[in-house]
Design an enzyme around this catalytic site. Sequence first.
Site, PDB file in Angstrom:
ATOM      1  N   ARG A   1       6.220  -0.604  -8.806  1.00 57.41           N
ATOM      2  CA  ARG A   1       5.030  -0.236  -8.031  1.00 57.41           C
ATOM      3  C   ARG A   1       3.774  -0.233  -8.927  1.00 57.41           C
ATOM      4  O   ARG A   1       2.910  -1.092  -8.818  1.00 57.41           O
ATOM      5  CB  ARG A   1       5.261   1.141  -7.371  1.00 57.41           C
ATOM      6  CG  ARG A   1       4.239   1.495  -6.309  1.00 57.41           C
ATOM      7  CD  ARG A   1       2.954   2.055  -6.864  1.00 57.41           C
ATOM      8  NE  ARG A   1       3.123   3.239  -7.697  1.00 57.41           N
ATOM      9  CZ  ARG A   1       2.129   3.778  -8.401  1.00 57.41           C
ATOM     10  NH1 ARG A   1       0.918   3.240  -8.398  1.00 57.41           N
ATOM     11  NH2 ARG A   1       2.340   4.847  -9.156  1.00 57.41           N
ATOM     12  N   ASP A   2       3.705   0.699  -9.859  1.00 53.59           N
ATOM     13  CA  ASP A   2       2.509   0.824 -10.692  1.00 53.59           C
ATOM     14  C   ASP A   2       2.348  -0.420 -11.565  1.00 53.59           C
ATOM     15  O   ASP A   2       1.236  -0.913 -11.795  1.00 53.59           O
ATOM     16  CB  ASP A   2       2.630   2.079 -11.570  1.00 53.59           C
ATOM     17  CG  ASP A   2       1.292   2.675 -11.955  1.00 53.59           C
ATOM     18  OD1 ASP A   2       0.274   1.977 -11.849  1.00 53.59           O
ATOM     19  OD2 ASP A   2       1.267   3.850 -12.385  1.00 53.59           O
TER      20      ASP A   2
ATOM     21  N   HIS B   1       2.802  11.759 -15.689  1.00 52.42           N
ATOM     22  CA  HIS B   1       2.679  10.315 -15.427  1.00 52.42           C
ATOM     23  C   HIS B   1       1.593   9.798 -16.368  1.00 52.42           C
ATOM     24  O   HIS B   1       0.414   9.777 -16.051  1.00 52.42           O
ATOM     25  CB  HIS B   1       2.282  10.136 -13.960  1.00 52.42           C
ATOM     26  CG  HIS B   1       2.032   8.727 -13.521  1.00 52.42           C
ATOM     27  ND1 HIS B   1       2.958   7.980 -12.808  1.00 52.42           N
ATOM     28  CD2 HIS B   1       0.951   7.922 -13.658  1.00 52.42           C
ATOM     29  CE1 HIS B   1       2.452   6.797 -12.536  1.00 52.42           C
ATOM     30  NE2 HIS B   1       1.234   6.720 -13.038  1.00 52.42           N
TER      31      HIS B   1
ATOM     32  N   HIS C   1      -0.367   7.118 -18.695  1.00 54.72           N
ATOM     33  CA  HIS C   1      -0.655   5.722 -19.044  1.00 54.72           C
ATOM     34  C   HIS C   1      -0.935   5.701 -20.546  1.00 54.72           C
ATOM     35  O   HIS C   1      -1.396   6.683 -21.123  1.00 54.72           O
ATOM     36  CB  HIS C   1      -1.839   5.204 -18.231  1.00 54.72           C
ATOM     37  CG  HIS C   1      -1.446   4.889 -16.811  1.00 54.72           C
ATOM     38  ND1 HIS C   1      -1.204   3.609 -16.366  1.00 54.72           N
ATOM     39  CD2 HIS C   1      -1.215   5.696 -15.755  1.00 54.72           C
ATOM     40  CE1 HIS C   1      -0.858   3.645 -15.095  1.00 54.72           C
ATOM     41  NE2 HIS C   1      -0.854   4.899 -14.684  1.00 54.72           N
TER      42      HIS C   1
ATOM     43  N   CYS D   1      -4.084   0.656 -12.853  1.00 53.49           N
ATOM     44  CA  CYS D   1      -4.556   1.034 -11.533  1.00 53.49           C
ATOM     45  C   CYS D   1      -5.732   0.142 -11.214  1.00 53.49           C
ATOM     46  O   CYS D   1      -6.705   0.105 -11.962  1.00 53.49           O
ATOM     47  CB  CYS D   1      -4.966   2.507 -11.477  1.00 53.49           C
ATOM     48  SG  CYS D   1      -5.671   2.948  -9.876  1.00 53.49           S
TER      49      CYS D   1
ATOM     50  N   ASN E   1       1.647   1.910 -18.035  1.00 57.11           N
ATOM     51  CA  ASN E   1       2.272   3.224 -18.139  1.00 57.11           C
ATOM     52  C   ASN E   1       2.996   3.327 -19.472  1.00 57.11           C
ATOM     53  O   ASN E   1       3.299   2.323 -20.111  1.00 57.11           O
ATOM     54  CB  ASN E   1       3.322   3.393 -17.034  1.00 57.11           C
ATOM     55  CG  ASN E   1       2.716   3.406 -15.653  1.00 57.11           C
ATOM     56  OD1 ASN E   1       2.485   2.361 -15.077  1.00 57.11           O
ATOM     57  ND2 ASN E   1       2.439   4.580 -15.139  1.00 57.11           N
TER      58      ASN E   1
HETATM   59  P1  HMG Z   1      -9.208   2.118   4.761  1.00 58.18           P
HETATM   60  O1  HMG Z   1      -9.816   0.772   4.749  1.00 58.18           O
HETATM   61  O2  HMG Z   1     -10.099   3.286   4.548  1.00 58.18           O
HETATM   62  O3  HMG Z   1      -8.337   2.446   6.043  1.00 58.18           O
HETATM   63  O4  HMG Z   1      -8.030   2.131   3.698  1.00 58.18           O
HETATM   64  P2  HMG Z   1      -8.371   2.046   7.507  1.00 58.18           P
HETATM   65  O5  HMG Z   1      -7.515   3.068   8.186  1.00 58.18           O
HETATM   66  O6  HMG Z   1      -9.779   1.826   7.977  1.00 58.18           O
HETATM   67  O7  HMG Z   1      -7.592   0.635   7.528  1.00 58.18           O
HETATM   68  C1  HMG Z   1      -8.137  -0.559   7.030  1.00 58.18           C
HETATM   69  C2  HMG Z   1      -7.147  -1.699   7.203  1.00 58.18           C
HETATM   70  O8  HMG Z   1      -5.972  -1.418   6.456  1.00 58.18           O
HETATM   71  C3  HMG Z   1      -6.687  -1.860   8.643  1.00 58.18           C
HETATM   72  O9  HMG Z   1      -6.366  -3.237   8.820  1.00 58.18           O
HETATM   73  C4  HMG Z   1      -5.423  -1.058   8.694  1.00 58.18           C
HETATM   74  O10 HMG Z   1      -4.534  -1.481   9.694  1.00 58.18           O
HETATM   75  C5  HMG Z   1      -4.838  -1.340   7.330  1.00 58.18           C
HETATM   76  P3  HMG Z   1      -7.370  -4.246   9.565  1.00 58.18           P
HETATM   77  O11 HMG Z   1      -7.593  -3.633  10.917  1.00 58.18           O
HETATM   78  O12 HMG Z   1      -8.615  -4.266   8.710  1.00 58.18           O
HETATM   79  O13 HMG Z   1      -6.630  -5.542   9.549  1.00 58.18           O
HETATM   80  N1  HMG Z   1      -3.959  -0.265   6.875  1.00 58.18           N
HETATM   81  C6  HMG Z   1      -2.683  -0.464   6.522  1.00 58.18           C
HETATM   82  N2  HMG Z   1      -1.923  -1.567   6.489  1.00 58.18           N
HETATM   83  C7  HMG Z   1      -0.643  -1.404   6.082  1.00 58.18           C
HETATM   84  N3  HMG Z   1      -0.125  -0.214   5.703  1.00 58.18           N
HETATM   85  C8  HMG Z   1      -0.865   0.908   5.714  1.00 58.18           C
HETATM   86  C9  HMG Z   1      -2.204   0.793   6.150  1.00 58.18           C
HETATM   87  N4  HMG Z   1      -3.197   1.689   6.292  1.00 58.18           N
HETATM   88  C10 HMG Z   1      -4.264   1.033   6.732  1.00 58.18           C
HETATM   89  N5  HMG Z   1      -0.341   2.050   5.336  1.00 58.18           N
HETATM   90  C11 HMG Z   1      -6.079   2.909   2.570  1.00 58.18           C
HETATM   91  C12 HMG Z   1      -7.302   3.292   3.383  1.00 58.18           C
HETATM   92  C13 HMG Z   1      -5.505   4.154   1.945  1.00 58.18           C
HETATM   93  C14 HMG Z   1      -5.051   2.266   3.508  1.00 58.18           C
HETATM   94  C15 HMG Z   1      -6.523   1.886   1.499  1.00 58.18           C
HETATM   95  O14 HMG Z   1      -7.572   2.452   0.788  1.00 58.18           O
HETATM   96  C16 HMG Z   1      -5.432   1.477   0.572  1.00 58.18           C
HETATM   97  O15 HMG Z   1      -4.446   0.885   0.966  1.00 58.18           O
HETATM   98  N6  HMG Z   1      -5.623   1.740  -0.731  1.00 58.18           N
HETATM   99  C17 HMG Z   1      -4.677   1.364  -1.737  1.00 58.18           C
HETATM  100  C18 HMG Z   1      -4.645   2.419  -2.780  1.00 58.18           C
HETATM  101  C19 HMG Z   1      -3.613   2.119  -3.830  1.00 58.18           C
HETATM  102  O16 HMG Z   1      -2.512   1.691  -3.535  1.00 58.18           O
HETATM  103  N7  HMG Z   1      -3.992   2.363  -5.119  1.00 58.18           N
HETATM  104  C20 HMG Z   1      -3.125   2.208  -6.222  1.00 58.18           C
HETATM  105  C21 HMG Z   1      -2.041   3.261  -6.237  1.00 58.18           C
HETATM  106  S1  HMG Z   1      -2.573   4.835  -6.857  1.00 58.18           S
HETATM  107  C22 HMG Z   1      -2.304   4.734  -8.576  1.00 58.18           C
HETATM  108  O17 HMG Z   1      -2.016   3.677  -9.065  1.00 58.18           O
HETATM  109  C23 HMG Z   1      -2.354   5.992  -9.382  1.00 58.18           C
HETATM  110  C24 HMG Z   1      -0.963   6.555  -9.704  1.00 58.18           C
HETATM  111  O18 HMG Z   1      -0.193   5.583 -10.418  1.00 58.18           O
HETATM  112  C25 HMG Z   1      -1.086   7.825 -10.549  1.00 58.18           C
HETATM  113  C26 HMG Z   1      -1.988   7.674 -11.784  1.00 58.18           C
HETATM  114  O19 HMG Z   1      -1.775   6.760 -12.586  1.00 58.18           O
HETATM  115  O20 HMG Z   1      -2.867   8.504 -11.910  1.00 58.18           O
HETATM  116  C27 HMG Z   1      -0.184   6.906  -8.432  1.00 58.18           C
HETATM  117 MG    MG Z   2      -0.303   5.209 -12.522  1.00 51.47          MG
END
Ligand code: HMG
Ligand code: MG
Length: 306
Positions: free
Chosen positions: A19-20, A211, A213, A244, A253
């Site tokens: 995933r990450d 967690h 990095h 990220c 990570n």
């Molecule tokens: P948004 O644009 O605000 O949401 O996104 P929305 O509700 O307006 O939806 C926009 C579009 O996304 C729509 O599609 C929805 O259907 C679709 P359209 O009508 O434009 O075709 N949609 C989805 N599609 C599939 N599955 C879903 C979904 N939800 C909405 N679940 C949202 C909000 C949260 C969805 C968006 O911002 C997003 O997907 N962000 C991705 C964030 C992400 O994955 N970031 C990386 C992971 S976090 C990380 O890495 C940190 C971590 O490792 C810890 C650390 O290191 O600190 C965990």
């Molecule tokens: Mg991370």
Amino acid sequence: MGLFESLPAEVSLYEVSLRDGLQNERATVILRDKLRLADALANAGLKRIELTSFVSPKWIPQLADADEVSRHVSRPPGVMWSALCPNARGLERARAVGIEEIAVFISASETHNLRNVNKSVAKTLEAFHEVIAPALASGLRVRGYVSTAWGCPYEGAIDPGSVVDVARSLLAQGCYQVSLGDTIGCGTPRQTRDLLALMFREFQVPQLALHMHDTRGTALANVLVGLEMGVRDFDSSVGGMGGCPYAPGAAGNLATEDLVYMLAGMGVGTGIDLEKIVEAGRVAESLVGRVLPGKVHQAGIRGLRA
Ligand code: HMG
Ligand code: MG
């Protein structure tokens, strides 16, 4: 009490490369290859593996095949496949493909949270009511992440009090554990000690994970401080893959091999076979087509054993 006098016999690792790691790779890895890596990780002894994310494919195209990956992954006994899940739509997808654990994610920093999920911290916590309680009601386990707990690429220093507040809300909503993310790998050991001291005033050992990095090479040092302070759950990624997309400068990570190597050398068990996890790192590297940064991954383990 002196250093290393209270080391545990065993800790639990939570693998995030699928995933990450993959979310931040240029190469788009095909389904069959993701499944190959998943098998290699499980075969090495990992029991908790984050498989993918049920997020918007427009935001994270590398994980657009989350449904297929989850449907096709093998299900060896004792292996828990988990997946990121930001909203009710994500939960619906996760349920449909038999995922048993989800992870919600939020940042301590307003700006990082906005860039990452397009909402304020308060609105994100509110929206989690549509994810966490329904997930628990249908028998899933829910983990939580608090990102930017050591610092934010947009805001700089983060008030540790806000990390505690966000973690408290996640646990109150029903997360069994909160993983504190050093999203951009800026944390140093004294800061880790201070942050954990604050967290442990309120939370129990099984409720906290680290967690880290490894952007600036301090991940293992921070883990060591965590270990000394009682943390027993650590996230890592094979080969040190990861980052990220919404945190410029975030590198991989902490590498699983580096963590397993260090812990094994200190007599702390992980249930992971070092040779097999090194092999899994080779698989990961062949999929992404670049040299992965993990130290043990690069140095190998040949000649280390009698
Ligand atoms: P948004 O644009 O605000 O949401 O996104 P929305 O509700 O307006 O939806 C926009 C579009 O996304 C729509 O599609 C929805 O259907 C679709 P359209 O009508 O434009 O075709 N949609 C989805 N599609 C599939 N599955 C879903 C979904 N939800 C909405 N679940 C949202 C909000 C949260 C969805 C968006 O911002 C997003 O997907 N962000 C991705 C964030 C992400 O994955 N970031 C990386 C992971 S976090 C990380 O890495 C940190 C971590 O490792 C810890 C650390 O290191 O600190 C965990
Ligand atoms: Mg991370």
